[in-house]
Enzyme design. Structure first.
Site, mmCIF file in Angstrom:
data_model
loop_
_atom_site.group_PDB
_atom_site.id
_atom_site.type_symbol
_atom_site.label_atom_id
_atom_site.label_comp_id
_atom_site.label_asym_id
_atom_site.label_seq_id
_atom_site.Cartn_x
_atom_site.Cartn_y
_atom_site.Cartn_z
ATOM 1 C CB ALA A 1 -0.869 0.000 1.025
ATOM 2 N N GLY B 1 0.548 -4.949 1.087
ATOM 3 C CA GLY B 1 -0.523 -4.817 0.164
ATOM 4 C C GLY B 1 -0.440 -5.581 -1.127
ATOM 5 C CD GLU C 1 -2.358 -7.668 3.084
ATOM 6 O OE1 GLU C 1 -1.962 -6.298 2.805
ATOM 7 O OE2 GLU C 1 -2.797 -7.735 4.417
ATOM 8 C CD GLU D 1 1.933 -5.369 5.771
ATOM 9 O OE1 GLU D 1 2.911 -6.507 5.938
ATOM 10 O OE2 GLU D 1 1.221 -5.455 4.856
HETATM 11 C C1 HXC Z 1 4.896 4.340 -1.307
HETATM 12 C C2 HXC Z 1 6.940 3.536 -1.957
HETATM 13 C C3 HXC Z 1 6.689 2.114 -1.524
HETATM 14 C C4 HXC Z 1 5.353 1.958 -0.805
HETATM 15 C C5 HXC Z 1 8.494 1.996 -2.564
HETATM 16 N N1 HXC Z 1 8.012 2.983 -2.781
HETATM 17 N N2 HXC Z 1 7.638 1.223 -1.763
HETATM 18 N N3 HXC Z 1 6.251 4.464 -1.918
HETATM 19 N N4 HXC Z 1 4.598 3.129 -0.652
HETATM 20 N N5 HXC Z 1 4.868 0.689 -0.308
HETATM 21 C C6 HXC Z 1 9.020 4.080 -3.536
HETATM 22 C C7 HXC Z 1 10.211 4.485 -2.656
HETATM 23 O O1 HXC Z 1 9.518 5.469 -1.616
HETATM 24 C C8 HXC Z 1 10.981 4.924 -3.888
HETATM 25 O O2 HXC Z 1 10.339 6.580 -4.062
HETATM 26 C C9 HXC Z 1 10.742 4.319 -4.997
HETATM 27 O O3 HXC Z 1 9.494 3.530 -4.487
HETATM 28 C C10 HXC Z 1 11.786 3.252 -5.125
HETATM 29 O O4 HXC Z 1 11.846 2.586 -3.728
HETATM 30 P P1 HXC Z 1 13.189 2.304 -3.178
HETATM 31 O O5 HXC Z 1 12.868 2.076 -1.714
HETATM 32 O O6 HXC Z 1 14.138 3.428 -3.489
HETATM 33 O O7 HXC Z 1 13.726 0.968 -3.740
HETATM 34 P P2 HXC Z 1 14.738 -0.323 -3.230
HETATM 35 O O8 HXC Z 1 16.035 0.454 -2.478
HETATM 36 O O9 HXC Z 1 14.885 -1.176 -4.330
HETATM 37 O O10 HXC Z 1 14.046 -0.819 -2.092
HETATM 38 C C11 HXC Z 1 12.655 -1.567 -2.682
HETATM 39 C C12 HXC Z 1 11.830 -2.207 -1.345
HETATM 40 C C13 HXC Z 1 11.506 -0.764 -0.439
HETATM 41 C C14 HXC Z 1 12.551 -3.191 -0.358
HETATM 42 C C15 HXC Z 1 10.569 -2.469 -1.858
HETATM 43 O O11 HXC Z 1 11.117 0.392 -1.302
HETATM 44 C C16 HXC Z 1 10.552 -0.967 0.688
HETATM 45 O O12 HXC Z 1 10.769 -1.421 1.670
HETATM 46 N N6 HXC Z 1 9.150 -0.526 0.470
HETATM 47 C C17 HXC Z 1 8.286 -0.654 1.149
HETATM 48 C C18 HXC Z 1 7.734 -2.057 1.355
HETATM 49 C C19 HXC Z 1 6.646 -1.982 2.631
HETATM 50 O O13 HXC Z 1 7.017 -1.770 3.802
HETATM 51 N N7 HXC Z 1 5.452 -2.659 2.439
HETATM 52 C C20 HXC Z 1 4.333 -2.399 3.108
HETATM 53 C C21 HXC Z 1 3.459 -1.186 3.027
HETATM 54 S S1 HXC Z 1 2.219 -1.140 4.363
HETATM 55 P P3 HXC Z 1 11.349 7.702 -4.084
HETATM 56 O O14 HXC Z 1 10.473 8.719 -4.390
HETATM 57 O O15 HXC Z 1 12.166 7.939 -2.869
HETATM 58 O O16 HXC Z 1 12.372 7.306 -5.263
HETATM 59 C C22 HXC Z 1 0.840 -2.114 3.532
HETATM 60 C C23 HXC Z 1 -0.298 -2.319 4.301
HETATM 61 C C24 HXC Z 1 -1.346 -3.115 3.558
HETATM 62 O O17 HXC Z 1 1.239 -2.491 2.412
HETATM 63 C C25 HXC Z 1 -2.775 -2.918 4.104
HETATM 64 C C26 HXC Z 1 -3.398 -2.179 3.173
HETATM 65 C C27 HXC Z 1 -3.574 -2.514 1.788
#
Ligand code: HXC
Length: 257
Positions: A65, A108, A111, A131
């Site tokens: 998400a 998400g 999911e 998360e």
């Molecule tokens: C918003 C995101 C994002 C996310 C990545 N980006 N994941 N933006 N929401 N979930 C953005 C980053 O901010 C970045 O933007 C760009 O995408 C590239 O990501 P990087 O982090 O620079 O890439 P990398 O170093 O290769 O790392 C990849 C990654 C990491 C390991 C996937 O991005 C990461 O940990 N993402 C979050 C994963 C996460 O926690 N997901 C769960 C979310 S909560 P910029 O602008 O900086 O370039 C959730 C709740 C679900 O999903 C319930 C409701 C549906």
């Protein structure tokens, strides 16, 4: 459509939905999910379509998400935004949906892949529910569907540590149908779709409905429970800290408040 690309006849009888926010690793914002929902409802009514494939790109199916959209929300904001009614409508799709996953399928994104009916993964696919690392928990079925797919012990490990599952491990645990080289994952999904598209669409629909029924009788309760706890994390300082730390590209410091 702003955040997805739709090809109604990608192959005869097979529609393709491609998530299209590549710079954000296909992070699932509200509008993207609504576009998917609207498209699935149209495809469900389109008799020329028998199977639907949902994919991202090579780097990411979806990295979760949209954290930037959620970071400053309160528990009540989250409740009122009610994003999950869109997810509920998506899971009511009658036609079979195959997720073709390469790269990250996290939070998400994992999911969403599990909400589909089958998963074809590239060797580079990484599944996970990270998360916990940003001070919240899965909110779109992760605690329920992952547990049913991989069993309690592995689900606990993945959800409590945020560790990722490789494509090979995901196959071992029965989360995905098949793992293929990265250049083949969409092709393999199409091959599976073609085979299903040859069957009676009525029988396919009824079979899908019956298979889902095997666990959905208890799923509503599980999803409702998970949702309340997910919203509750938005009342914590740790959720704010976790998500803000992500946005600010620093390590979070959790206090248990
Ligand atoms: C918003 C995101 C994002 C996310 C990545 N980006 N994941 N933006 N929401 N979930 C953005 C980053 O901010 C970045 O933007 C760009 O995408 C590239 O990501 P990087 O982090 O620079 O890439 P990398 O170093 O290769 O790392 C990849 C990654 C990491 C390991 C996937 O991005 C990461 O940990 N993402 C979050 C994963 C996460 O926690 N997901 C769960 C979310 S909560 P910029 O602008 O900086 O370039 C959730 C709740 C679900 O999903 C319930 C409701 C549906």
């Amino acid at each position: 459509m702003e955040f997805i690309k739709v090809t109604e006849q990608y192959q005869p009888a097979i529609a393709l939905i491609q998530l299209n926010r590549p710079k954000e690793l296909n992070a699932l914002n509200k509008q993207l999910m609504e576009e998917v929902r609207d498209t699935l409802q149209l495809l469900d009514k389109n008799e020329a379509v028998r199977v639907i494939i949902i994919t991202g790109d090579e780097r990411a199916f979806a990295a979760g998400a949209d954290i930037k959209q959620m970071a400053d929300k309160s528990a009540i904001d989250m409740l009122l935004i009610d994003q999950f009614s869109t997810w509920d409508q998506i899971r009511k799709t009658k036609k079979p949906i195959i997720a073709a996953v390469s790269g990250f399928a996290l939070g998400g994104g994992c999911e969403f892949a599990m909400t589909c009916d089958m998963i074809i993964a590239s060797e580079t696919a990484k599944f996970g529910q990270p998360e916990i690392k940003i001070g919240t928990i899965p909110g779109a079925g992760g605690t329920q569907r992952l547990t049913k797919a991989v069993g309690k012990a592995k689900a606990m490990e993945l959800i409590l540590t945020g560790r990722f599952l490789s494509a090979e491990e995901a196959h071992f645990y029965g989360l995905v149908n098949k793992v293929v080289p990265v250049e083949m994952y969409l092709h393999e999904a199409v091959e599976l779709a073609k085979e299903i598209a040859q069957m009676s669409p009525v029988a396919v629909q009824l079979a899908k409905e019956a298979i889902n029924r095997s666990f959905e009788t208890q799923l509503d309760e599980g999803l409702a429970f998970e949702r309340k706890n997910f919203y509750l994390t938005f009342a914590s300082a740790d959720q704010k800290e976790g998500m803000n730390a992500f946005v600010e590209k620093r390590k979070p410091s959790f206090t248990g408040r």
